[in-house]
Structures are given as structure tokens and as C-alpha cells.
Scaffold this motif. Sequence first.
Motif, PDB file in Angstrom:
ATOM      1  N   ILE A 246      -6.455  -1.228  -2.904  1.00  0.00           N
ATOM      2  CA  ILE A 246      -5.546  -1.940  -3.804  1.00  0.00           C
ATOM      3  C   ILE A 246      -5.699  -3.457  -3.639  1.00  0.00           C
ATOM      4  O   ILE A 246      -5.563  -4.207  -4.612  1.00  0.00           O
ATOM      5  CB  ILE A 246      -4.080  -1.473  -3.634  1.00  0.00           C
ATOM      6  CG1 ILE A 246      -3.264  -1.926  -4.860  1.00  0.00           C
ATOM      7  CG2 ILE A 246      -3.458  -1.966  -2.347  1.00  0.00           C
ATOM      8  CD1 ILE A 246      -1.897  -1.281  -4.954  1.00  0.00           C
TER       9      ILE A 246
ATOM     10  N   SER B 219       0.152   2.572  -3.712  1.00  0.00           N
ATOM     11  CA  SER B 219      -1.254   3.032  -3.674  1.00  0.00           C
ATOM     12  C   SER B 219      -1.405   4.448  -3.154  1.00  0.00           C
ATOM     13  O   SER B 219      -2.516   4.878  -2.845  1.00  0.00           O
ATOM     14  CB  SER B 219      -2.097   2.077  -2.811  1.00  0.00           C
ATOM     15  OG  SER B 219      -1.943   2.353  -1.440  1.00  0.00           O
TER      16      SER B 219
ATOM     17  N   SER C 197       0.831  -1.214   0.000  1.00  0.00           N
ATOM     18  CA  SER C 197       0.000   0.000   0.000  1.00  0.00           C
ATOM     19  C   SER C 197       0.864   1.262   0.000  1.00  0.00           C
ATOM     20  O   SER C 197       0.504   2.268  -0.599  1.00  0.00           O
ATOM     21  CB  SER C 197      -0.959  -0.005   1.200  1.00  0.00           C
ATOM     22  OG  SER C 197      -0.317   0.444   2.372  1.00  0.00           O
TER      23      SER C 197
ATOM     24  N   GLU D 189       1.162   0.259  -9.683  1.00  0.00           N
ATOM     25  CA  GLU D 189       0.552   1.479  -9.174  1.00  0.00           C
ATOM     26  C   GLU D 189      -0.308   2.164 -10.242  1.00  0.00           C
ATOM     27  O   GLU D 189      -1.412   2.632  -9.955  1.00  0.00           O
ATOM     28  CB  GLU D 189       1.659   2.437  -8.710  1.00  0.00           C
ATOM     29  CG  GLU D 189       1.124   3.730  -8.121  1.00  0.00           C
ATOM     30  CD  GLU D 189       2.235   4.594  -7.528  1.00  0.00           C
ATOM     31  OE1 GLU D 189       3.404   4.129  -7.494  1.00  0.00           O
ATOM     32  OE2 GLU D 189       1.937   5.723  -7.110  1.00  0.00           O
TER      33      GLU D 189
ATOM     34  N   PHE E 238      -3.557   0.370 -10.843  1.00  0.00           N
ATOM     35  CA  PHE E 238      -4.448   0.556  -9.702  1.00  0.00           C
ATOM     36  C   PHE E 238      -5.102   1.936  -9.745  1.00  0.00           C
ATOM     37  O   PHE E 238      -6.323   2.078  -9.591  1.00  0.00           O
ATOM     38  CB  PHE E 238      -3.687   0.366  -8.382  1.00  0.00           C
ATOM     39  CG  PHE E 238      -4.407   0.934  -7.203  1.00  0.00           C
ATOM     40  CD1 PHE E 238      -5.639   0.421  -6.786  1.00  0.00           C
ATOM     41  CD2 PHE E 238      -3.887   2.024  -6.496  1.00  0.00           C
ATOM     42  CE1 PHE E 238      -6.322   0.965  -5.708  1.00  0.00           C
ATOM     43  CE2 PHE E 238      -4.567   2.577  -5.418  1.00  0.00           C
ATOM     44  CZ  PHE E 238      -5.784   2.047  -5.022  1.00  0.00           C
TER      45      PHE E 238
END
Lengths: 311, 311, 311, 311
Positions: D245, D198, D194, D299, D302
Motif C-alpha cells: 500500500i 490493506s 496497513s 482501501e 488499493f
Amino acid sequence: RRRIILDTDTATDDAAAILLAMKAPTIKVEAITIVVGNVEFDQEAKNALYTLQVSGNAHKVPVFLGSSRPLLRPIHGDATYVHGKDGMSNSFFPDPEQKPEEEWAVDAMIRLIEAHPHEITIVAIGALTNVALLLLRKPSIAPLIQGITFMGGTYKFYGNVTPVATYNIWVDPEAAKIVFHSGVPITTVGFDVSVHSSIFTDADYERVAKLGTPLAKFFTEINKVRRVYCKEHQKMNGSNHPDAITTAIVIDPTIAMELLPRYCDVETQGELTRGAMLIDELGTMKQPPNVTVCAAADEKKFKEMMFRALS
Amino acid sequence: RRRIILDTDTATDDAAAILLAMKAPTIKVEAITIVVGNVEFDQEAKNALYTLQVSGNAHKVPVFLGSSRPLLRPIHGDATYVHGKDGMSNSFFPDPEQKPEEEWAVDAMIRLIEAHPHEITIVAIGALTNVALLLLRKPSIAPLIQGITFMGGTYKFYGNVTPVATYNIWVDPEAAKIVFHSGVPITTVGFDVSVHSSIFTDADYERVAKLGTPLAKFFTEINKVRRVYCKEHQKMNGSNHPDAITTAIVIDPTIAMELLPRYCDVETQGELTRGAMLIDELGTMKQPPNVTVCAAADEKKFKEMMFRALS
Amino acid sequence: RRRIILDTDTATDDAAAILLAMKAPTIKVEAITIVVGNVEFDQEAKNALYTLQVSGNAHKVPVFLGSSRPLLRPIHGDATYVHGKDGMSNSFFPDPEQKPEEEWAVDAMIRLIEAHPHEITIVAIGALTNVALLLLRKPSIAPLIQGITFMGGTYKFYGNVTPVATYNIWVDPEAAKIVFHSGVPITTVGFDVSVHSSIFTDADYERVAKLGTPLAKFFTEINKVRRVYCKEHQKMNGSNHPDAITTAIVIDPTIAMELLPRYCDVETQGELTRGAMLIDELGTMKQPPNVTVCAAADEKKFKEMMFRALS
Amino acid sequence: RRRIILDTDTATDDAAAILLAMKAPTIKVEAITIVVGNVEFDQEAKNALYTLQVSGNAHKVPVFLGSSRPLLRPIHGDATYVHGKDGMSNSFFPDPEQKPEEEWAVDAMIRLIEAHPHEITIVAIGALTNVALLLLRKPSIAPLIQGITFMGGTYKFYGNVTPVATYNIWVDPEAAKIVFHSGVPITTVGFDVSVHSSIFTDADYERVAKLGTPLAKFFTEINKVRRVYCKEHQKMNGSNHPDAITTAIVIDPTIAMELLPRYCDVETQGELTRGAMLIDELGTMKQPPNVTVCAAADEKKFKEMMFRALS
Ligand SMILES: [Ca+2]
Ligand SMILES: [Ca+2]
Ligand SMILES: [Ca+2]
Ligand SMILES: [Ca+2]
């Protein structure tokens, strides 16, 4: 009549407790619920059902299956060295006619407690896994339970599975911790009480033999392995009957001769002490009592009740 | 005469133990060593030295400073609520004439044990920090120590600082674990023995008062805070004297009425049980005995020894 | 020249660290002290002494024996599967001429630190048992120690003996905890740094071989077993050199490329995590930093220093 | 379409996960189940229901209430300092129209899994209490679950509530241990992922703002408190989105860029490490893998998914 749910890992002494409970005029057994413990789970259920049958109570009380494993860890091997391979001193009884119910034991407990609020006492003579799951399943049920009488712990004495832990807590310490902190009124009857006041000596077994009844024979039969084990490994002069005396105290509260309100907790960690029940005698933990510890029992009254039940 | 090293966190009851040891014709106190515990470390040393002085033994026994902290963690606050701010029931005696030696207590222990191999008994009436450091400093010393008599643990009873732990182990559980596994012969005298057989009641204090000696006055003086504490917080009918009765058993072994060889270990972890001494009554840990647990003592003999020492 | 005491459980990589330290013009090795760890204790001392001899330093630095066991528990089996039976990749060198000193390592440490207050850095490339005993033996010594540079821990990485623990802490977690809370300035160089910046690949070993010196041969010889082990079991592309790079950072602080002041503590309990060093990256423990964590190192500079030392 | 049950302690980032899940054409959300965690239990349920409503999905997915407490211990205070008092950055939205179902979340899970054997993936973005209760309630269900994708743990990184523990495990370590040992295929997405892949920076929030949709406004609104918290206390350059995520990886498995089969376990004890997830990178625990650890994520993919969902 007090309503009880008998929560049991049925082996030898649990069977004796069932006999007492079914015979008692003062209580009504609403359900028997099976919990992980002494022997293989399905065998425990069979033992409970066979005990009902042999005592003429087949189909009179429903038997529900609860948890076949402790909350956190797999079940320790088993306790067949104490109770025999079948939990009944290797009696290998035939399969009982009555079968376990479909309903999950915990759902049945909730149904019964909600049907009889404040009236049901759970008599827990095995690990507290089912009772913990009941409290996790529906936390709001706690105030509706009249009380829990639990066979476990040890007061001014020692443990039976480790120097400080007793079997029913040691099997599932997390469950015991959940129950002890639930707010439900708890009474405990410990290993110490069973050693001090429930030992059936050879003389007692002779008296049982003289009764000559089928139940007397059943009782003698299912205790043959344990009698030897208790003498050889646990420094006793016969077989102790912790589950039976715990149930006897529910049936006749005057059998409890010393009741101590104490703060109690359970060690779930520790390298050597996992499963120990702490009884805060001197108040060093500075918490209000959450358990009533039965510290002494009337041996004579208990045995008379036992003899009557086997007659 | 048996040679002893008296290892002490000198406060009230340790002072009584010093009095007994100095008066005993059967033992020779080779050294007094100070260990972390009851009160501020330097105060403990002063208490030991003042007790020597008041009993006419100034400069007759050297006093060495050991560890002012437990092995792993800082010392808990203190136990002045039990023993008074000075550890002597707030008597605030003048500074003693004799001063502690320069040599580290552990070095002194090694020197004495090597000078008298197989002859020295360590009487440990505080935490086992010094003794553990002795064994860590020189592991090869272990077989040269005659034995360790230790005040600690609790047999078929409860603890005094937690439901399961007693003070001298709880202060430094790691030290106790090291000592228990050292192979040195250990005898323990527990909190239980002190409660069952060492309590000075008001009647006993009256008898002390009638002795009218300076030592009788000293004894009464230093116990005034503890007498109250024991009654109010520990369910006793007077002050217990664990250190004194432990030392008395070294002086006169017949005071020990029940000696049980048992495997013992110490819980150094656990959420609630840190500092508990396990006594494996039923052999569930399957280890050979490493401790002789004194389970009962002769109260009358102990008190007579005490009265004689104060005369 | 900075004065150092090199505290080591001498096996392969410790030997490389000794070579670096003896060759370094910026530091003066006041003493080598031996601590429990990699292989049998006496063998470790022999390995240190032989390394001094092979590098032409016999009788130039005294070697003292410290603790042959961790504080609390017996030593785990051993790490001969990593370092060979003799800790030197089964080279079985002859006995060195120089012998260990009589003085206890901890006493020697105290003597040296008091002789050179604020000047001595302890380079600890084994378990922290000796250093902990130093701090327990004489707590007042702490402010006189310039600092401790310790090989241990793991930052944003994993452990080498358990998923979270690294060897030098895992051998004696209690000792590490004592040292981390002593107030002495501590710098740590972790397993992560050794994997990221100290791996001798086959190419590096070829370069060593080309040096053709006795020390180059010695280095190659003592790393034969570890080279294989690191590749097969630790996902490395050669042998890592944690002790050598830690010592290199003391010799040339510019090798440390990232230094993070952090609060660190050690888990001494836990079922699976005993021996883990906690590095409080986000400040969740709300404590001031007590350790400077080296998080990155200059691989090139380190290797050049190593090659020079072997020339 | 893959069937999922989304198990959530709905606060800010869980809400984003719900938005993603409801928008995804590849999955069908069979149920949302609420578990103890971020904020007050009923508020969590409201947050989930309001998020359904604001995204136009009111009454399209049933929301079931699971456990309002961890298995063993009471819930820690709360995490309102991270998510605001209402778990939605103090947005204090109106009560949603849809109400939670009557059926217990665990019973609903069983019903759905039995209706769609081997088809249901549990996406667990809160503590694992509900999932553990599912496995305790009916152990035989385990082989019928397709898999569990769980947001928790940390790989080569640090924890967010303690140096080694991450929130969703730390809230109920016992539950996590039960689930990890259940035999159900588990994929974990950790705090590390994360943080690495993210984080919504200010630039990302600007891009969201430009979308100008109600969902974009909702997303910005509910993250106002967390954005600040992450920057100020967690060394991030924006707000991380672990739950989103994790859910994105279920929706589009190609977002997971590195998947490592590893043996993993959970520390339920320990003084400092309770709640740590161990990932056995080097195989030191000698157990077969039971978890697939996602160690890196895409990333860009996402965020594109996120932007699309908010459009
Ligand atoms: Ca039972
Ligand atoms: Ca004492
Ligand atoms: Ca080393
Ligand atoms: Ca969540």
C-alpha cells in the motif's frame, strides 16, 4: 616499515602527531584521512595539509576527506576554546598548496587495505566516525585490517568532556561502539596516559625553544592557546599530547609500558554518561577481551621522540 | 559524643562496622536501621542483632526495619556468592535474643533527628533506599540532619558490580540520586579507598587470630567466604572492608587523608552505566560541590582501630 | 457503598471530580489525599478544601497532605498555563475553613485500608507518587487494596504533554512504574477517553448556566481558563474532563463501555519517551495483563451525572 | 513517469510491492536496493530477483546490495516466523537468473540521484539503513532527492514488534533518526494504515484465485504463512500489506486520503520504547513539521490496483 592510515580531526595535537608520523623511519603514512571533531571540517583538512607542508612533506601523502558529521547527531558546537578558532591556537596560517583528494576517505581506506591486506594499522586520533563508516560500508574488510590504535577512553581516571567521557568517543559514541564490536584488534591510549606521561611543562617548552628550528617554532606557536587552557581548566602542569603519544606508541611500541587486554564497550545512551568507555577490569561483564588498553607510557622516550622530530 | 544512625544491609563487613561503632567512645549509636541489599532482608536484621549480642550489646541499641526493596525495581537476586548464604560466610548463627522494633525505620529516623536536630549523622553502609524514603517522607527534615557518610562510588578507579558502578548505588540508583540532590552534607568513601587502605591480608588475619578473643573469632568466622571471593574475583590480596573503614572515618575523622569537595550525580538510566556515580573532577558539569569525596585513608590507623575493637 | 480514597492534585477538573464523588450515593469518600502536580502544593490542598466547602461538605471528609514532589526529580515548573495561577482559572477563592489533617496522607491511607481490608478503591486523578509511597512504605498492604482507578495513559491516541506521554504519568514516571508492578488491580482511564467522551462544548456550558445553581456557577468559573486552553492548544471543541469521567466510572461502572485487560508498563528512561505508558495490545511483551484499560465511555451518561451533580 | 528507487528487505509483502511498481505505468523503477531486515540478506536479494523474473522483468531493473546490518547493532534474529524461512512463506523458489550488481547500493543511489536531480523518490519499504548511509556518505545529496516515502510508524494506533515500535524503525532506529532529521521531504505510511486499509481477507484471496494467472498464484503462494500469522498473532482478519500500500500510494497519490504534516522524531534510547516513532500531534515539541504522515488510505483503490497487477 609498518603502513599506517592516520585518521585525524587535525588541530594542535593532531598536528604534532602528523609531525611524528612523517619523521618516523619505522612507519609509512599511506594516507591522512580527516574526520569530524575539533574545529570546522575544512579547517581540519587545511591544518593537516599545512602541517605536511611546514614539515617539508607537501604532496608526499594524500589527504582524504571523510565524514564531516557524527553518525547520529549533529556535531556539538566545536572545541575552539581549547584549540583556538583555527584549531592552531589562532595562528591563521596561509592556505596550504596541496589540496585534499577527490576520493572519499572511506573508499581510499578500502582501496589501501585491500592493496595491503593485514598490513595497515589505522591510527585514529579523532572520533571513530570514518572507521565506523568503513566497517559499515564493507563489513568484510574487518579481517584485513592489521589493527586500530585509538586515542580515547580513560583508565582509573576521569573524563575530559564529562566526568566519565573523553572527547573522541563523546563526539560520536555510536561510531565507537561499532568499531569496538567489529572484531578488529584495537589498542587504546587514554586521556589518563596523556596526563600522566605526555605533559609538556614550561621547562619542556624552553627546551623546544632552544632547538631553534622552524618545526620547533611551529610546535610552540600552535600550542599557545592549549597550554593555557590545560593549566587553567584541566589541572595540568602544561599541555598534554594525547594524539602525539598515541602515534608515538605506534612508531615505537616500547613506549607502551603496560598493556591490558580487557573487554570494553561504549555507553551510547544514559542521561549523564553518554560517550563513556567501559573498561571491564574485574570481568563482571563476562566477555572476552576486545581491546588492549595501554595503561602506562614511557614519558621520557616519548618526549625524546618529540624533541627529535622537532629538531 | 556524635550521635549516629547506622543504616546497614548487614552482612560480613557491615557486622565489622557495627563492632567498630559499638566500641567507639566518640560516637553514640542511636539506632541501627536495616535496608535492602546483601542478603534476605530478615536475615540482615538477624545479622545486625546477632552482632550486637556477640559484642555484648544486646538490647542496648534498637534495630528498626526499613525498606526491603529498592524504590523502583525488585531487588537483584542477592550477593550470597560474596557473603555466604546467611551473609555471614555460612556461619548460621542461632537466632538473636533481641528482636527488631515495631516502628518503621524511617519514622524512627524522623523521631530521632527531630529529637536531636543538627546532631545526627547517618552512616549509610548499604543502599540509600531508607535515606531516600526519609527525605521523601518528610522533605523538611533535610536541614536537621548533620550529615550523611556513605559507603559508595569509586574515584579514579573501577566499579565492583559493573565496570563503572559500585554495589550500594547499583542496588538502588534512584535512591542515591534523591539523596545526592537533597542538600544534606554528604561524605562518600568509595570502593577505591577500601581496596587501597582496608585490605586484611593473611598476615592481618594471623594477627587477629592471635588476639584470641571471642570477637576475633567472630570476625574471622564471618569473613571466611569473602576472603576467598575477594582474592579470586576482585584482584585483591585479602578481604576489603568498605563498611568498616567508612564507619572508622566517622569515628576518627583523621583517618580520612584526602577530602575532595566535588559535584556528584548518579546515572539512573543508560544501557551499561546504570548506577554509576559521577564525580565531576574537572568541573565540566558546572555545578557547585554537593559531596565531599574521601579519596585516601590511613590504612594503619584503620587497622589499629579494628584490632582494638576485636581485642 | 464503595469506600474510596480520592488522590488528587486539585485544580479545575479534580474539583469537578470531587463534586461528583461527594454527590454520589454509591460511594463513600473516606479521605481526600493531595499529591504533587498541577499547581503549588498548598494551593492544591486549598482547592480541594474549598471545593468541599462550596458543595456543602466542609468538615465531612478529611484532607491529608501527601508528597509535594515526585519521587526522583524536582517537579517540572507547573501547569498554571492550563489551569490558571491558582489552578482554578484565576478565581482566587478565599481560604477554606477546613484545614488539612496533621497525619501524613500515606499513613492515613494505610490506616484506612487496614481498617477496611479489601474494601477501599483508590481513585488516583493525579500523579501516582502517593500511591507509590504507600506501596514502598508498606509492601504488605497491596493485597488489602480493592483496586486503583487511575486517570492516565492514552490508547490508540497521542499524549498531551509529549507526543507519547500523558500528564499524570509524565509528572512521576517512576511512581507509575512502581504502582503498575505492584499486583494491585488497576483500571486506567486515558486521555483518549477524555477527548472522545467528556468534552463540554459551548452548548454544554449553556446547559450548565441554565441550572443556575451555585455549583453550576462554580463549575463554569473554574473552567474559564481551561476551556480556552483546550480549544487553542489541544484541538478540542471544548474542555475535556479526564478526572471527572474517571471518577464517574468508579461511581457508575456502566459508564465504561470497553474494558481491555492488557499488560502495561511505563518508560522511565528514553530521550523523548520518558513517561509513556505502554499498552501491550498484541502481547509482544509476553506478560499477563496487569491493567484493565478503559477504552470507551458513555458520554451521555457521564454528562447526565455531571449535570445532576451541579443541580 | 516518476523515477523511483525501491529500497526493500524483500520478503512476502515487499514482493507484492515490486509487482505493483513494475506494473505501474506512472513510475519508472530505476533500481531495487536491498537492505537488512526480514530474512537472511542474500535471500532477500534472491526474493527481489525472483519476483522480477516471475513478473517477466528479469534483467530490466538492476538490483544492488546495500547494508546487511543495522548501523549500530547486530540484526535481531530474523522475522522468519512471519514470512517463512525463505521470506516467501517457505516456497523455496529456484535461484533467479539475474544476479545482483557489483556496485554498492549507496553508490548506485548517489549516481542515479545525481543523474536525475530532484526527480528521484526513494520508496523505502524496509529499515532505513541504506538511506541513512546515503546521507552519511554524501550529505550534500539531500537537496537533490525529490522525496522519501517510507513504510513505518503508527498513528493513533499501536506497534507490531513492541507496544510502541513498528518493524522497519525498530530494526534500525538510528538510521531512521538520521533520515528524519535530514531535511529530505518524507512521507510515511504506517502500520495503522496497513491494518485499516490493506487487509486481504479470505474473500479477497478467493478473488485472487479466480484470476487464475501465474502472478495470482505467486501472490497466494508467498502469503500462505503470513495470512495465518496475521490472524493468529496480530488481530487481523487476513494479511495486511504495508509495503504494497505504501508503494501504491507512490504510484497513485490519490490513494492517500489524509495527509498530516507533523514533526516526527525517533526514540533511539529508552528501556522499552527504542524504535518508537513520535508523531507530534499537538505540537508539544515546538518544531516545524518534517514528515507528512499518511493517516488514511483508500482501501478499494488499493485493492483494485493489486488485482490489476496480478491479472
Ligand atoms: Ca585529535
Ligand atoms: Ca553494607
Ligand atoms: Ca488531576
Ligand atoms: Ca519490507
